[in-house]
Design a protein around this motif. Structure first.
Motif, PDB file in Angstrom:
ATOM      1  N   VAL A  46       0.972  -1.234   0.337  1.00 34.75           N
ATOM      2  CA  VAL A  46      -0.358   0.079  -0.189  1.00 34.75           C
ATOM      3  C   VAL A  46       1.045   1.413   0.469  1.00 34.75           C
ATOM      4  N   ASN A  47      -0.059   2.219  -0.798  1.00 34.16           N
ATOM      5  CA  ASN A  47       1.047   3.334  -0.785  1.00 34.16           C
ATOM      6  C   ASN A  47       0.767   4.222   1.062  1.00 34.16           C
ATOM      7  N   SER A  48       1.313   5.955   0.966  1.00 38.31           N
ATOM      8  CA  SER A  48       1.469   6.061   2.108  1.00 38.31           C
ATOM      9  C   SER A  48       0.334   6.403   2.280  1.00 38.31           C
ATOM     10  N   ARG A  49      -1.592   7.023   1.687  1.00 39.64           N
ATOM     11  CA  ARG A  49      -2.736   6.537   2.088  1.00 39.64           C
ATOM     12  C   ARG A  49      -3.252   5.503   2.822  1.00 39.64           C
ATOM     13  N   GLY A  50      -2.701   4.024   2.590  1.00 40.97           N
ATOM     14  CA  GLY A  50      -3.284   3.444   2.656  1.00 40.97           C
ATOM     15  C   GLY A  50      -3.679   2.003   1.304  1.00 40.97           C
ATOM     16  N   GLN A  51      -4.025   3.250   0.425  1.00 34.24           N
ATOM     17  CA  GLN A  51      -4.095   2.368  -0.628  1.00 34.24           C
ATOM     18  C   GLN A  51      -3.298   1.379  -1.408  1.00 34.24           C
ATOM     19  N   PHE A  52      -3.868   0.405  -2.079  1.00 37.26           N
ATOM     20  CA  PHE A  52      -3.531  -0.664  -2.570  1.00 37.26           C
ATOM     21  C   PHE A  52      -2.870  -0.490  -4.208  1.00 37.26           C
ATOM     22  N   ASN A  53      -0.803  -0.551  -4.026  1.00 40.93           N
ATOM     23  CA  ASN A  53      -1.164   0.278  -5.579  1.00 40.93           C
ATOM     24  C   ASN A  53       0.033  -0.782  -6.199  1.00 40.93           C
ATOM     25  N   VAL A  54      -0.435  -2.519  -6.263  1.00 40.34           N
ATOM     26  CA  VAL A  54       0.628  -2.857  -6.950  1.00 40.34           C
ATOM     27  C   VAL A  54       0.052  -3.335  -8.387  1.00 40.34           C
ATOM     28  N   PRO A  55       0.569  -3.294  -9.591  1.00 38.23           N
ATOM     29  CA  PRO A  55       0.129  -3.160 -10.811  1.00 38.23           C
ATOM     30  C   PRO A  55      -0.714  -4.415 -11.315  1.00 38.23           C
ATOM     31  N   PHE A  56      -1.140  -4.939 -12.193  1.00 37.30           N
ATOM     32  CA  PHE A  56      -1.505  -6.148 -13.296  1.00 37.30           C
ATOM     33  C   PHE A  56      -0.487  -6.806 -13.087  1.00 37.30           C
ATOM     34  N   GLY A  57      -0.715  -8.261 -13.056  1.00 38.39           N
ATOM     35  CA  GLY A  57       0.065  -9.315 -13.145  1.00 38.39           C
ATOM     36  C   GLY A  57       0.037  -9.448 -14.252  1.00 38.39           C
ATOM     37  N   LYS A  58      -0.732  -9.153 -15.158  1.00 39.23           N
ATOM     38  CA  LYS A  58      -0.773 -10.262 -16.290  1.00 39.23           C
ATOM     39  C   LYS A  58      -0.600 -11.809 -16.523  1.00 39.23           C
ATOM     40  N   TYR A  59      -1.147 -12.282 -15.540  1.00 40.40           N
ATOM     41  CA  TYR A  59      -0.954 -13.950 -15.464  1.00 40.40           C
ATOM     42  C   TYR A  59      -2.091 -14.741 -16.295  1.00 40.40           C
ATOM     43  N   LYS A  60      -1.624 -15.288 -17.728  1.00 41.60           N
ATOM     44  CA  LYS A  60      -2.338 -16.025 -18.160  1.00 41.60           C
ATOM     45  C   LYS A  60      -3.989 -16.752 -17.381  1.00 41.60           C
ATOM     46  N   ASN A  61      -4.095 -17.622 -16.640  1.00 39.41           N
ATOM     47  CA  ASN A  61      -4.340 -18.438 -15.910  1.00 39.41           C
ATOM     48  C   ASN A  61      -4.299 -18.976 -14.254  1.00 39.41           C
ATOM     49  N   PRO A  62      -4.567 -17.382 -13.931  1.00 38.95           N
ATOM     50  CA  PRO A  62      -4.438 -17.423 -12.189  1.00 38.95           C
ATOM     51  C   PRO A  62      -5.382 -17.652 -10.986  1.00 38.95           C
ATOM     52  N   ALA A  63      -5.249 -18.648  -9.475  1.00 34.01           N
ATOM     53  CA  ALA A  63      -5.929 -19.609  -9.365  1.00 34.01           C
ATOM     54  C   ALA A  63      -7.449 -18.265  -8.403  1.00 34.01           C
ATOM     55  N   ILE A  64      -8.149 -17.494  -9.025  1.00 34.47           N
ATOM     56  CA  ILE A  64      -8.671 -16.494  -7.916  1.00 34.47           C
ATOM     57  C   ILE A  64      -9.338 -17.290  -7.561  1.00 34.47           C
ATOM     58  N   VAL A  65     -10.009 -18.286  -7.185  1.00 39.63           N
ATOM     59  CA  VAL A  65     -10.909 -19.290  -7.083  1.00 39.63           C
ATOM     60  C   VAL A  65     -10.363 -21.258  -6.216  1.00 39.63           C
ATOM     61  N   ASN A  66      -9.414 -20.784  -5.149  1.00 41.26           N
ATOM     62  CA  ASN A  66      -8.883 -21.672  -5.861  1.00 41.26           C
ATOM     63  C   ASN A  66      -9.606 -22.793  -4.249  1.00 41.26           C
ATOM     64  N   GLU A  67     -10.636 -22.953  -4.640  1.00 41.70           N
ATOM     65  CA  GLU A  67     -12.027 -23.628  -2.902  1.00 41.70           C
ATOM     66  C   GLU A  67     -10.993 -24.617  -2.352  1.00 41.70           C
TER      67      GLU A  67
END
Length: 279
Positions: free
Chosen positions: A129-150
């Motif tokens: 996070v930046n100095s204001r507590g805001q998430f500031n990492v850029p997009f990762g450009k992954y082909k098939n990330p495991a968003i839902v690892n149930e």
């Protein structure tokens, strides 16, 4: 209680301990009353040990919210995670939410879902996070990330829901106020930087400077006097080795993959500090 190997970190986290588990577990006491981890992070050690009684803490409120939601609202979380897509424009729309007033209206489930989604799709799995507590990492450009690892999320839920696990969101010293003889405390703080540019302390607004490292050492001294067994991980800098020179220090090698620059990744020496000998 029985353990499951499926319960493992659900986030990538700077300084995560998955690959050091064989070294760490060699020195874990055989008998523990209550397990304490004041800097829980991704929880690799906790989820590997799955102690029946534990107190875990982190200063990062979004992280503790995620653990709480996984414990209490797993079905709602899985449903919300399934709505996310691995798309650059969508990613930045979700990332920008904490710059807007509507962020305060998000439910705990929506906040946990957002955190997990951003972690899985952002560059190199950073949480920063930046100095204001805001998430500031850029997009990762992954082909098939495991968003839902149930499978993993349900296994973590099973452990958190059925073990006696207390979740705290505050200062590391307050997290161990109830620790007594027979308890085991594992400290995995933000590491002492190995160079001027190597510090990664911005997963919260508070940072972790030299003064905090010294305060943590003084707390370890206090826990030692209480009769607790304590283990601490940190980088093998001269400062840390001198700070803990009265204790049992083991040098271990770790490969670090989370860094914004490729030159910052690779094998580095770390220390395991213990106030007890090998069993």
């Amino acid at each position: 209680m029985s353990t499951t190997k499926l319960a493992q970190p659900f986030l990538k986290w700077a300084g995560g301990k998955r690959q050091l588990l064989p070294e760490i577990t060699k020195y874990i006491p055989r008998e523990i009353n209550t397990y304490y981890e004041p800097f829980i992070g991704a929880g690799a050690v906790l989820l590997h040990l799955q102690p029946p009684k534990a107190v875990i803490n982190d200063i990062n409120s979004e992280l503790i919210n995620a653990y709480t939601v996984i414990r209490d609202q797993i079905e709602e979380l899985l449903a919300d995670l399934s709505k996310h897509v691995n798309d650059k424009e969508y990613f930045y729309n979700i990332r920008e939410l904490d710059r807007k007033e509507q962020y305060q209206l998000l439910t705990p489930v929506e906040r946990a879902s957002r955190m997990i989604y951003l972690n899985k799709t952002c560059f190199n799995g950073l949480f920063r996070v930046n100095s204001r507590g805001q998430f500031n990492v850029p997009f990762g450009k992954y082909k098939n990330p495991a968003i839902v690892n149930e499978e993993v999320l349900r296994a973590v839920h099973e452990y958190l829901a059925y073990a006696d696990v207390t979740l705290l969101n505050g200062d590391f010293a307050k997290a161990v106020e109830s620790a007594r003889a027979g308890d085991f405390v594992y400290f995995d703080p933000p590491y002492d930087p190995v160079s001027e540019t190597a510090s990664f302390t911005s997963y919260s607004l508070d940072g972790f400077r030299t003064e905090q490292q010294i305060r943590l050492k003084e707390l370890l001294d206090e826990l030692d006097h209480r009769g607790c067994r304590v283990m601490l991980s940190n980088s093998a800098t001269d400062f840390i080795k001198d700070l803990y020179k009265q204790y049992n220090i083991k040098i271990v090698g770790a490969k670090r993959n989370i860094n914004s620059k490729a030159s910052g990744r690779g094998k580095i020496d770390e220390v395991l500090v213990m106030n007890y000998g090998e069993e």
